[in-house]
Structures are given as structure tokens and as C-alpha cells.
Design a protein around this motif. Structure first.
Motif, short mmCIF file in Angstrom:
data_model
loop_
_atom_site.label_atom_id
_atom_site.label_comp_id
_atom_site.label_asym_id
_atom_site.label_seq_id
_atom_site.Cartn_x
_atom_site.Cartn_y
_atom_site.Cartn_z
N ASP A 7 9.97 6.70 4.82
CA ASP A 7 10.85 7.57 4.03
C ASP A 7 12.28 7.05 4.06
N VAL A 8 12.69 6.61 5.25
CA VAL A 8 14.04 6.06 5.40
C VAL A 8 14.11 4.66 4.78
N GLU A 45 10.60 12.25 29.64
CA GLU A 45 11.85 12.43 28.91
C GLU A 45 12.19 11.18 28.10
N LYS A 46 11.96 10.01 28.67
CA LYS A 46 12.17 8.77 27.93
C LYS A 46 11.26 8.71 26.70
N SER A 47 10.01 9.13 26.88
CA SER A 47 9.07 9.07 25.77
C SER A 47 9.49 10.02 24.65
N ARG A 48 10.01 11.21 25.00
CA ARG A 48 10.48 12.16 23.98
C ARG A 48 11.70 11.59 23.24
N ASN A 49 12.59 10.96 23.98
CA ASN A 49 13.75 10.34 23.34
C ASN A 49 13.33 9.23 22.39
N GLY A 50 12.32 8.47 22.80
CA GLY A 50 11.83 7.38 21.97
C GLY A 50 11.23 7.87 20.66
N ARG A 51 10.46 8.93 20.73
CA ARG A 51 9.85 9.47 19.50
C ARG A 51 10.93 10.02 18.56
N LYS A 52 11.95 10.66 19.11
CA LYS A 52 13.04 11.17 18.28
C LYS A 52 13.77 10.01 17.59
N LEU A 53 14.02 8.94 18.33
CA LEU A 53 14.65 7.75 17.76
C LEU A 53 13.83 7.21 16.60
N PHE A 54 12.53 7.12 16.80
CA PHE A 54 11.64 6.61 15.75
C PHE A 54 11.70 7.47 14.49
N GLN A 55 11.63 8.77 14.65
CA GLN A 55 11.62 9.67 13.49
C GLN A 55 12.93 9.59 12.70
N ASN A 89 0.79 -1.23 0.00
CA ASN A 89 0.00 0.00 0.00
C ASN A 89 0.83 1.28 0.00
N HIS A 90 2.10 1.19 0.36
CA HIS A 90 2.84 2.44 0.56
C HIS A 90 4.14 2.55 -0.23
N PHE A 91 4.67 1.46 -0.75
CA PHE A 91 5.93 1.55 -1.51
C PHE A 91 5.69 2.29 -2.83
N ARG A 92 6.49 3.31 -3.07
CA ARG A 92 6.41 4.07 -4.31
C ARG A 92 7.83 4.21 -4.88
N SER A 93 7.96 3.97 -6.17
CA SER A 93 9.26 4.07 -6.81
C SER A 93 9.07 4.40 -8.28
#
Length: 377
Positions: free
Chosen positions: A353-354, A337-347, A34-38
Motif C-alpha cells: 500500500d505504501v 517487546e522487540k517483536s511488537r516494535n518490529g511488526r509496527k515498523l513493518f506496517q 501479481n500485485h501492482f494495480r494502477s
């Protein structure tokens, strides 16, 4: 545009299938389709059956094998692909994967073998000699090997002589919210479990740990989403209500509804001891939505997360889960603070996109023909 046949599980909710037919492999298959585009490649699905989909008694396994291989042969004939991408399940699926790799090799189609879940090394070391031989053939005959866990890269190199590439699980960028709600703002701690409700996923300890924390004064709302094993259903049905704890069991839910509950809750509690634990979708979704994560280091989880982005349990027990819940309630800023670090890691690491940029490069590597000099050498 070149065509890649993606060999993976049928996309259906199946009552008797493991996890209700909505597990990680199925979700991965859906995301690719559903999401791969090339600009260079298009993915064409070839669906195989899943465990629990059919019941032909003692003939179930051979009937499934025949159906799956027939479907693959038909896909080769009708699609005439430039390459084949296998979402590998190995274990009981290795005879089917061997047949797919063999057929691909016979007709000159290069194979990308993507090792999913976290049980590959343990399974390979303990399985029978025939299964190891079939696995050797699959890996050595594949032009490109992807692995969901970093820990597999050295193992694949040393065992099969192949250079595997790290390809972690990810979430489509279209599903990622720009912002997430602040967590831990209410007096009541909102705890979420998402997954197949059976022993190895730690759901019993989630419930009993929340009960223990509630008895010590923490107000908790626990939401459980996922297909329930019959034993868990009986265990929960026999429970009485207790002060400071509200429990809602929602069973299987559509993916959009699951994401809504990730938005609504504070803590994702996932104390898994499952031997095949990989980089599962629910961990990514918890990171994406900024939840505080309580989990173990089983499978790939210890490689994905750290003490900066999650609470790790020393063991899967009522006491450990209860203490983690109490720690989050008592030190909310540290938990946030752990939750903010986790979201940054995910992004930074776990978005489509990656991932799809890398997959596109891997497809180019898959279909690239060797130069004449290399071929002659």
C-alpha cells in the motif's frame, strides 16, 4: 493506460540457479507482476535469464546476453511501452543493463533504474574501469533512480549527479495477516532460518549456536528452509542428534508454506555476513509475522532495524548466536517487546500500500514530458 516494461528475472524454480531460482530478485519480480494495480499504468514483463539457467560451456555468457537482448528488443517492438523499469543487479549483469539502457535511449523510452541488494557501493568501488563506465552510463541516462537502501542516496548524488529516491523492499498487503500469534509461549524455543544455506548467510552459526544454547539447557526446535549448498548438506548429514535440540531441514518450499512456518516459530535467526545483503524478503516476513529477529547490521539491515526491533550480533559466531538465543529464552517479555516494535515498523513502512503509491508517482515522473519552456531552456 500507459505501459511500463519491467525487465527482470524469469519466474522459475531452477535447480542450478543461485538459491534455486527463488531469491529476492525473483520474488520482487513476482510481486510487481501479481500485485501492482494502477488506474494509470500497466506493467508488462520482459524476462531475462538467470545465472545457472543454461550451460553452454565457455559460450554461456554470450548466449545468455544474446537471448536477453533479443527478448528486450522483441518486447519494445510488440509492447511499444511508454517507459522501461529495470530491476538492476549490476555486477556481472552490467553489460546487459547497459545494452537495455542504450537501446531504450535510442528509441526514446525513458528508463527507471532500481538498484537492488546491498553491494552496489562496494562493487562500484572495486570493479574494473569498463564496468564503472557502463554503470555511469546506466545511472546518468536513467530518468528515475530508485534505491533499496537509504545509504545509497548520497552516494548516487555524489557519484552520478542523480537524485535517487528511497524505495525499500515490501510485502503485498494481501499477504499481511490482521493479527499474529503470540510468540514465546511454549517452553521450547522455536527458531527459524530461511534463505540459501551457504556460509555467507550464517546458517552454520545458526546450527552451532542453537547447539551451544541447547547444551546449556535451552530447549530448541530449529527449522531450516531453503536450498542447501552441497557443503552444508554434507556437514549436516554428519551430525548426531543431541539433547534439547530438534532440527528439521525442509529444503526449498512454496511461498505459502514458508509463511506458515513464520507463523509457527518464535525467533528468526539470520546472522548474515553476505556482502550483497540488502533489504531481503525474509526480514520483512519475520517482521510481518511478529518474530523476534536475531541478525547482523550487514548491508541494509542496520538501517532497517534497530535495537528496539531486533537483536544485533557483534560478530557472526557460534558464541554470539548462542548467547542471543539464551538471552531471548531468559528475558522473554523484553524479546516480545522487540517483536511488537518490529511488526509496527513493518506496517508503517514496508507494505505494498505504501510502496505502490510511491511507484505510481515515480512512473508518472518517468513518462512526464518536459514542458516546452524547460525543453527550450
Amino acid at each position: 493506460m500507459k505501459k511500463i516494461v519491467l525487465f527482470g528475472p524469469v519466474l522459475s524454480k531452477l535447480k542450478n540457479a543461485y538459491g534455486g531460482g527463488t531469491g529476492g530478485y525473483t520474488r520482487n519480480m513476482s510481486v510487481y507482476l501479481n500485485h501492482f494495480r494502477s488506474d494509470d499504468f500497466t506493467i508488462v514483463p520482459c524476462f531475462h535469464t538467470v545465472r545457472g539457467q543454461f550451460d553452454f560451456g565457455p559460450f554461456t555468457a554470450p548466449v545468455r546476453f544474446a537471448k536477453d537482448i533479443s527478448a528486450f528488443v522483441a518486447s519494445l517492438v510488440t509492447t511499444r511501452p511508454d517507459g522501461v523499469h529495470i530491476l538492476a543487479q549490476y555486477r556481472g549483469a552490467i553489460p546487459r543493463e547497459f545494452a537495455v539502457v542504450l537501446l531504450s535511449r535510442l528509441v526514446g523510452k525513458p528508463v527507471l533504474y532500481e538498484i537492488k541488494a546491498g553491494a552496489f557501493m562496494q562493487w562500484y568501488g572495486s570493479t574494473n574501469p569498463l564496468s564503472r563506465r557502463l554503470t555511469d552510463f546506466c545511472l546518468k541516462s536513467s530518468k528515475v533512480v530508485l534505491a533499496e537502501g537509504n545509504v545509497y542516496l548520497d552516494f548516487v548524488k555524489e557519484t552520478f549527479g542523480k537524485e535517487a529516491q528511497y524505495f525499500p523492499n515490501f510485502i503485498p498487503t494481501e499477504e499481511i495477516p490482521d493479527e499474529v500469534s503470540e510468540k514465546l509461549r511454549d517452553d521450547e524455543l522455536k527458531v527459524l532460518f530461511v534463505g540459501y544455506c551457504f556460509k555467507d548467510k550464517g546458517v552454520y552459526e545458526v546450527v552451532s549456536g542453537c547447539e551451544a544454547a541447547a547444551r546449556q539447557g535451552t530447549r530448541i526446535s530449529l527449522t531450516i528452509i531453503g536450498k542447501e549448498h552441497d557443503d552444508f548438506t554434507k556437514w549436516m548429514d554428519a551430525k548426531a542428534e543431541q539433547p534439547n535440540l530438534r532440527i528439521q531441514r525442509l529444503g526449498l518450499q512454496p511461498h505459502k508454506e514458508v509463511l506458515r512456518h513464520f507463523r509457527l516459530n518464535d525467533v528468526f535467526c539470520y546472522p548474515t555476513s553476505h556482502k550483497g545483503e540488502g533489504h531481503n524478503n525474509s526480514i520483512n516476513e519475520a517482521l510481518m509475522m511478529g518474530l523476534v529477529i536475531v541478525t547482523t547490521d550487514k548491508g541494509f539491515l542496520g538501517d532497517i532495524l534497530s535495537d528496539e526491533s531486533a537483536y544485533f550480533l557483534k560478530e557472526v559466531s557460534t558464541e554470539e548466536v548462542g548467547e542471543a538465543i539464551r538471552a531471548i529464552d531468559g528475558q522473554r517479555e523484553a524479546a516480545a517487546e522487540k517483536s511488537r516494535n518490529g511488526r509496527k515498523l513493518f506496517q508503517e513502512k514496508f507494505t505494498s500500500d505504501v510502496a505502490f503509491k510511491k511507484l505510481n508517482r515515480c512512473y508518472h515522473e518517468l513518462v512526464r514530458r518536459p514542458s516546452r519552456a524547460r525543453a527550450e531552456g
